[in-house]
Enzyme design. Structure first.
Site, PDB file in Angstrom:
ATOM      1  N   ARG A  85     -19.075  -7.083  16.535  1.00  0.00           N
ATOM      2  CA  ARG A  85     -18.059  -8.018  15.992  1.00  0.00           C
ATOM      3  C   ARG A  85     -17.607  -7.657  14.578  1.00  0.00           C
ATOM      4  O   ARG A  85     -17.202  -8.503  13.794  1.00  0.00           O
ATOM      5  CB  ARG A  85     -18.552  -9.463  16.029  1.00  0.00           C
ATOM      6  N   HIS A  97       5.384  12.346  14.854  1.00  0.00           N
ATOM      7  CA  HIS A  97       5.780  10.995  14.439  1.00  0.00           C
ATOM      8  C   HIS A  97       6.678  11.034  13.197  1.00  0.00           C
ATOM      9  O   HIS A  97       7.753  10.421  13.167  1.00  0.00           O
ATOM     10  CB  HIS A  97       4.527  10.153  14.182  1.00  0.00           C
ATOM     11  N   HIS A 110      10.674   5.835  17.186  1.00  0.00           N
ATOM     12  CA  HIS A 110       9.768   5.675  18.340  1.00  0.00           C
ATOM     13  C   HIS A 110      10.490   5.964  19.643  1.00  0.00           C
ATOM     14  O   HIS A 110       9.907   6.526  20.575  1.00  0.00           O
ATOM     15  CB  HIS A 110       9.217   4.243  18.388  1.00  0.00           C
ATOM     16  N   LYS A 128      -4.185  -1.326   9.988  1.00  0.00           N
ATOM     17  CA  LYS A 128      -3.726  -1.336  11.387  1.00  0.00           C
ATOM     18  C   LYS A 128      -4.584  -0.349  12.160  1.00  0.00           C
ATOM     19  O   LYS A 128      -4.688   0.824  11.772  1.00  0.00           O
ATOM     20  CB  LYS A 128      -2.257  -0.913  11.476  1.00  0.00           C
ATOM     21  N   GLU A 166       1.638  -8.650   8.947  1.00  0.00           N
ATOM     22  CA  GLU A 166       3.024  -8.476   9.406  1.00  0.00           C
ATOM     23  C   GLU A 166       3.575  -9.756  10.036  1.00  0.00           C
ATOM     24  O   GLU A 166       4.063  -9.750  11.157  1.00  0.00           O
ATOM     25  CB  GLU A 166       3.110  -7.303  10.395  1.00  0.00           C
ATOM     26  N   ARG A 224       6.018  -6.856   5.540  1.00  0.00           N
ATOM     27  CA  ARG A 224       5.380  -5.621   6.006  1.00  0.00           C
ATOM     28  C   ARG A 224       6.276  -4.864   6.995  1.00  0.00           C
ATOM     29  O   ARG A 224       6.196  -3.636   7.116  1.00  0.00           O
ATOM     30  CB  ARG A 224       4.010  -5.933   6.633  1.00  0.00           C
ATOM     31  N   HIS A 266      11.589   3.475  12.188  1.00  0.00           N
ATOM     32  CA  HIS A 266      10.607   3.585  13.262  1.00  0.00           C
ATOM     33  C   HIS A 266      11.141   3.149  14.629  1.00  0.00           C
ATOM     34  O   HIS A 266      10.659   3.638  15.651  1.00  0.00           O
ATOM     35  CB  HIS A 266       9.340   2.795  12.916  1.00  0.00           C
ATOM     36  N   LYS A 314       2.734   0.861  -0.609  1.00  0.00           N
ATOM     37  CA  LYS A 314       2.189   0.296   0.634  1.00  0.00           C
ATOM     38  C   LYS A 314       1.215  -0.830   0.324  1.00  0.00           C
ATOM     39  O   LYS A 314       1.226  -1.879   0.992  1.00  0.00           O
ATOM     40  CB  LYS A 314       1.519   1.374   1.490  1.00  0.00           C
ATOM     41  N   ASN A 370       8.520  -0.351   8.629  1.00  0.00           N
ATOM     42  CA  ASN A 370       8.981   0.220   9.901  1.00  0.00           C
ATOM     43  C   ASN A 370      10.369   0.838   9.793  1.00  0.00           C
ATOM     44  O   ASN A 370      10.976   1.168  10.815  1.00  0.00           O
ATOM     45  CB  ASN A 370       8.979  -0.859  10.994  1.00  0.00           C
ATOM     46  N   GLU A 420       7.368  10.134   5.494  1.00  0.00           N
ATOM     47  CA  GLU A 420       6.859   8.783   5.186  1.00  0.00           C
ATOM     48  C   GLU A 420       6.858   8.536   3.675  1.00  0.00           C
ATOM     49  O   GLU A 420       6.993   7.402   3.228  1.00  0.00           O
ATOM     50  CB  GLU A 420       5.452   8.586   5.770  1.00  0.00           C
TER      51      GLU A 420
HETATM   52  N1  GLY Z   1       2.629   1.973   9.336  1.00  0.00           N
HETATM   53  C1  GLY Z   1       3.204   0.694   9.153  1.00  0.00           C
HETATM   54  C2  GLY Z   1       2.220  -0.323   8.697  1.00  0.00           C
HETATM   55  O1  GLY Z   1       1.104   0.007   8.332  1.00  0.00           O
HETATM   56  O2  GLY Z   1       2.527  -1.484   8.698  1.00  0.00           O
END
Ligand code: GLY
Length: 376
Positions: free
Chosen positions: A125, A271, A257, A147, A241, A246, A253, A231, A250, A189
């Site tokens: 957990r 990517h 994507h 993430k 997000e 946040r 993206h 960031k 993107n 990026e």
């Molecule tokens: N790569 C986008 C984020 O971390 O929200």
């Protein structure tokens, strides 16, 4: 020997942590790592490439300083981010007697960081997790912000969780063993942070792109530090997000994507390469809608081209129409109530989230773009 490094804090409500950036950190970080845990174990997940090029120095340094590492090695590539490897990692951690105050270290690129972070989230957990990113893309993006995910049969990163690391260690020197194409993908990026909210950083990227690609240490550290600082502040404002802040990360993206999905999410379109084309498309679309003054997309494409990145759909290893690309967008996990949020821009450094975009309009824009690229 003491090593100098820069520190950026990710200030969160419950689980703040530091990002340390310094040349040579992977071979000089025992004290930092030991401070995280005096009596817990360190269990490290990596992949076959990193095990060959980066792990030996790190392991040697740790062992010389009496820190024992247990090591699990994944195959290389996006396909490794799957249920089976997640199970293997979890069973291995359990067999090694992992406890919640132990530290699970991800030494690798985004794939290693994402699957390791997810395993750290679900095992017992939730265990401590340290990110040591070894690709530029992971250093400036995926290692920061918590993430974590694996891919499902239906798409990328569809099964995952937010699980913040307790430390991120960034050693720009490990980039020296990366192929130039991987560095360029990470650079996309970096440019993204300028495009989102920092025009002066975009101008700095333009001025410093050559220095960056010859591996100038001060330039690399400034680019990485500025990126992770941006960031960190975005993540601090909207950790999971939820508020739309946040989502700014993107930018490029949704288009990117769709291009990656059409190319099969493999090595033919990385990517960062998909994001590079996606950012140019987001600005071009903003221009066609009168949201953004003209020629911004052109300036962005000029910078990305200097980094040898693709900037047009025609540069991607695909052949399709707008309908096909919009079809991929429909599977995007950001899709909500039949609408897909898009990141658009009012100018370089002024990105914003638009929730009311007509998907037919996007399809038409893509068809027009594909047609005009054929004639340019
Ligand atoms: N790569 C986008 C984020 O971390 O929200």
């Amino acid at each position: 020997m003491t090593i100098s490094y820069e520190t950026v804090k990710v200030a969160l409500n419950n689980n703040s942590y530091d990002i340390l950036i310094g040349d040579g950190l992977t071979a000089q970080c025992t004290n930092i790592i030991r401070d995280k845990s005096r009596d817990g174990k360190f269990l490290l997940i990596t992949d076959e490439n990193v095990a060959r090029y980066v792990l030996p120095k790190f392991q040697n340094h740790m062992e010389k300083n009496n820190i024992r590492l247990e090591i699990f090695t994944l195959p290389v590539g996006e396909k490794a981010k799957n249920w089976i490897n997640l199970e293997h990692i979890c069973e291995w951690l359990i067999a090694k007697g992992v406890e919640r105050n132990d530290h699970i270290i991800a030494l690798g690129g985004g794939v290693v960081g994402d699957i390791t972070g997810f395993a750290a989230h679900i095992i017992k957990r939730g265990c401590n997790f340290i990110q040591i990113p070894t690709t530029l893309l992971a250093q400036v993006d995926s290692s920061v912000g918590g993430k974590t995910a694996i891919n499902s049969k239906s798409g990328k990163n569809l099964v995952g969780a937010f699980h913040q690391p307790s430390l991120v260690l960034i050693d720009p020197m490990v980039l020296d063993s990366l192929p130039p194409r991987e560095i360029a993908a990470g650079f996309a990026e970096i440019v993204k942070y300028g495009l989102i909210q920092d025009k002066s950083f975009f101008n700095w990227c333009n001025a410093e792109v050559e220095n960056f690609f010859v591996g100038d240490s001060a330039t690399r550290i400034h680019a990485i530090k500025t990126s992770v600082t941006a960031k960190a502040s975005i993540v601090a404002a909207d950790e999971q997000e939820r508020s739309g802040v946040r989502a700014l990360l993107n930018l490029g993206h949704t288009f990117g994507h769709a291009l990656e999905a059409e190319a099969g999410f493999g090595d033919t379109l990385l990517h960062g390469e998909g994001v590079a084309v996606g950012m140019v498309l987001a600005f071009r679309y903003s221009e066609t809608q009168g949201l953004c003054p003209p020629h911004q997309a052109k300036k962005i494409a000029a910078l990305l081209s200097k980094a040898k990145l693709p900037t047009r759909i025609a540069d991607c290893p695909i052949s399709c129409d707008g309908e096909t690309l919009v079809g991929h967008m429909m599977h995007d996990k950001k899709m909500s109530a039949g609408k897909l949020p898009f990141l658009l821009a009012r100018a370089i450094g002024q990105a914003f989230l638009a929730n009311d975009i007509d998907i037919d309009n996007i399809r038409q824009f893509l068809d027009d773009t594909i047609a005009s690229e054929k004639h340019s």
